[in-house]
Design an enzyme around this catalytic site. Sequence first.
Site, PDB file in Angstrom:
ATOM      1  N   TYR A   1     -44.502 -35.166  42.152  1.00 19.84           N
ATOM      2  CA  TYR A   1     -43.435 -35.400  43.016  1.00 19.84           C
ATOM      3  C   TYR A   1     -43.433 -34.276  44.291  1.00 19.84           C
ATOM      4  CZ  TYR A   1     -40.195 -38.358  41.311  1.00 19.84           C
ATOM      5  OH  TYR A   1     -39.293 -39.779  40.882  1.00 19.84           O
TER       6      TYR A   1
ATOM      7  N   LYS B   1     -48.031 -35.835  28.639  1.00 16.29           N
ATOM      8  CA  LYS B   1     -49.367 -36.438  28.583  1.00 16.29           C
ATOM      9  C   LYS B   1     -50.385 -35.549  28.719  1.00 16.29           C
ATOM     10  CE  LYS B   1     -51.165 -40.643  27.882  1.00 16.29           C
ATOM     11  NZ  LYS B   1     -51.121 -41.427  26.809  1.00 16.29           N
TER      12      LYS B   1
ATOM     13  N   ASP C   1     -46.311 -41.712  25.640  1.00 11.35           N
ATOM     14  CA  ASP C   1     -46.151 -43.088  25.398  1.00 11.35           C
ATOM     15  C   ASP C   1     -45.525 -43.160  23.928  1.00 11.35           C
ATOM     16  OD1 ASP C   1     -48.623 -41.746  24.452  1.00 11.35           O
ATOM     17  OD2 ASP C   1     -49.838 -43.219  24.902  1.00 11.35           O
TER      18      ASP C   1
ATOM     19  N   ASP D   1     -38.333 -38.754  35.473  1.00  7.61           N
ATOM     20  CA  ASP D   1     -37.745 -39.881  36.276  1.00  7.61           C
ATOM     21  C   ASP D   1     -38.051 -41.152  35.678  1.00  7.61           C
ATOM     22  OD1 ASP D   1     -36.978 -41.471  38.329  1.00  7.61           O
ATOM     23  OD2 ASP D   1     -38.710 -41.102  39.674  1.00  7.61           O
TER      24      ASP D   1
HETATM   25  O1  LIG Z   1     -36.141 -40.118  45.821  1.00  7.62           O
HETATM   26  C1  LIG Z   1     -36.221 -41.184  45.682  1.00  7.62           C
HETATM   27  O2  LIG Z   1     -36.040 -42.195  46.414  1.00  7.62           O
HETATM   28  C2  LIG Z   1     -36.327 -41.670  44.005  1.00  7.62           C
HETATM   29  C3  LIG Z   1     -35.875 -40.429  43.249  1.00  7.62           C
HETATM   30  C4  LIG Z   1     -35.629 -40.936  41.749  1.00  7.62           C
HETATM   31  O3  LIG Z   1     -35.800 -42.028  41.492  1.00  7.62           O
HETATM   32  C5  LIG Z   1     -35.096 -40.109  40.918  1.00  7.62           C
HETATM   33  O4  LIG Z   1     -34.674 -39.064  41.164  1.00  7.62           O
HETATM   34  O5  LIG Z   1     -34.578 -40.267  39.756  1.00  7.62           O
HETATM   35 MG   LIG Z   2     -35.405 -42.296  39.474  1.00  6.99          MG
END
Ligand SMILES: O=C(O)CCC(=O)C(=O)O
Ligand SMILES: [Mg+2]
Length: 419
Positions: free
Chosen positions: A163, A233, A286, A310
């Site tokens: 990220y 993982k 998983d 996420d």
């Molecule tokens: O920043 C985004 O567009 C997606 C972020 C996301 O899915 C989240 O933070 O759960």
């Molecule tokens: Mg999200």
Amino acid sequence: MSSYQHIQVPSAGQKITVSADNSLLVPDQPIIPFIEGDGIGVDITPVMLRVVDAAVAKSYDGRRKIHWMEVFAGEKSTRLYGPDVWLPDETVQAVREHVVSIKGPLTTPVGGGIRSLNVALRQALDLYVCLRPIQYFDGVPSPLKEPHKTNMVLFRENSEDIYAGIEFAAGSEQAKKLIALLQNDFGIQKIRFPETSGIGIKPVSREGTERLMRKAIQYAIDHDKPSVTIVHKGNIMKFTEGAFRDWGYGLAAKEFGGELIDGGPWMRVKNPHSGKFITVKDRVADAFMQQILLRPAEYSVVATLNLNGDYLSDALAAQVGGIGIAPGANLSDTVAMFEATHGTAPKYAGKDYVNPLSEILSAEMMLRHIGWKEAADLIIQSLRRSILSKKVTYDFARLMDGATQVSCSGFGQVMIDHM
Ligand SMILES: O=C(O)CCC(=O)C(=O)O
Ligand SMILES: [Mg+2]
Ligand SMILES: NC(=O)C1=CN([C@@H]2O[C@H](COP(=O)(O)OP(=O)(O)OC[C@H]3O[C@@H](n4cnc5c(N)ncnc54)[C@H](OP(=O)(O)O)[C@@H]3O)[C@@H](O)[C@H]2O)C=CC1
């Protein structure tokens, strides 16, 4: 008082401030910034504001009141500040200066286009914990037979991992250079299609892992939870996800007196308040994904990396009713920004249709965070009554027998009527 270009500072109210020990000093009339959000933000954010105002008014008889201050990001910002200004500096500044804020969802295009504004805000303010509670409320439709057994609190590392947004498009000069470096200096011969590969970098640090893990274990202590599970993982990504696991256990030992169970790696940490032991364990992601469905009661606090977190937050939300009822908070040691787990659901934007509960519950977390427990409790009480009244938005109505479907604003009114 700062002067802003487009942000209108309310004529009344004061800033929340932070004391030397990082505790909050909350006036009875705080100014709280909000970002409306793109897509369904225009639907859910006004409803959240109305429900919160009603709960605060009812709980404190007018003694307390939030003075909302709109700050801008996303499409609304481009309309005000200019076509390329998606996240104005003054928005970041106002959110930092006012310490506590709430936001609607913001759009991120897939493939090209701008990078995530949600991630940019988390990075700019170093909001390193993404805290997402997953809790079942009676009557909410769920695909599980025993949905109440899913009761977890997800601590998602919010500042690192893939990220971080360090990636280079296939064929770009940067990708070519990086691939050449890997091949020539590191002897890497296993990039299968080097000419057409994009490259992404996954930074995971000891500091980043430890500060996240510290918060997760402290939360388990403060809320008397039975376990903290590190989800990773690490068998495949040894020096990022595997290191996250090892640093996580290391922190449990070093700072919380964690002792190995049966030779490890699982540990137990004594809760100094209750005297009970908290199990610190780990699961490969998983396997964890199937266990949360088959044996959810075995998991309580979960600490994981950004991308896993996420995926897991939407998957876990589904077990207790979906992302229409999935709140969250982004936290640093001082600044807190609350936001729903879901996105902008563009096909429903402006239709007064979707469930506002994720954002209302994010606001409920915010009220609890500033110590306004009575207003937070009233929102939960009203939510329980509203669900049992079966007047719900489409996402619940389509799975509930005998439900009456109401609009997004209609559900807000149902909640206010039940206060
Ligand atoms: O920043 C985004 O567009 C997606 C972020 C996301 O899915 C989240 O933070 O759960
Ligand atoms: Mg999200
Ligand atoms: N923090 C943030 O601001 C986030 C932003 N995003 C961004 O949002 C945009 C859209 O993402 P997308 O992948 O479509 O995911 P979304 O989370 O926006 O929506 C996916 C589906 O979830 C359901 N849903 C979402 N919100 C609600 C709600 N309030 N009430 C009821 N159901 C809801 C709908 O399901 P159904 O179709 O079954 O009705 C919807 O089609 C993207 O640009 C993405 O990057 C995504 C996540 C977080």
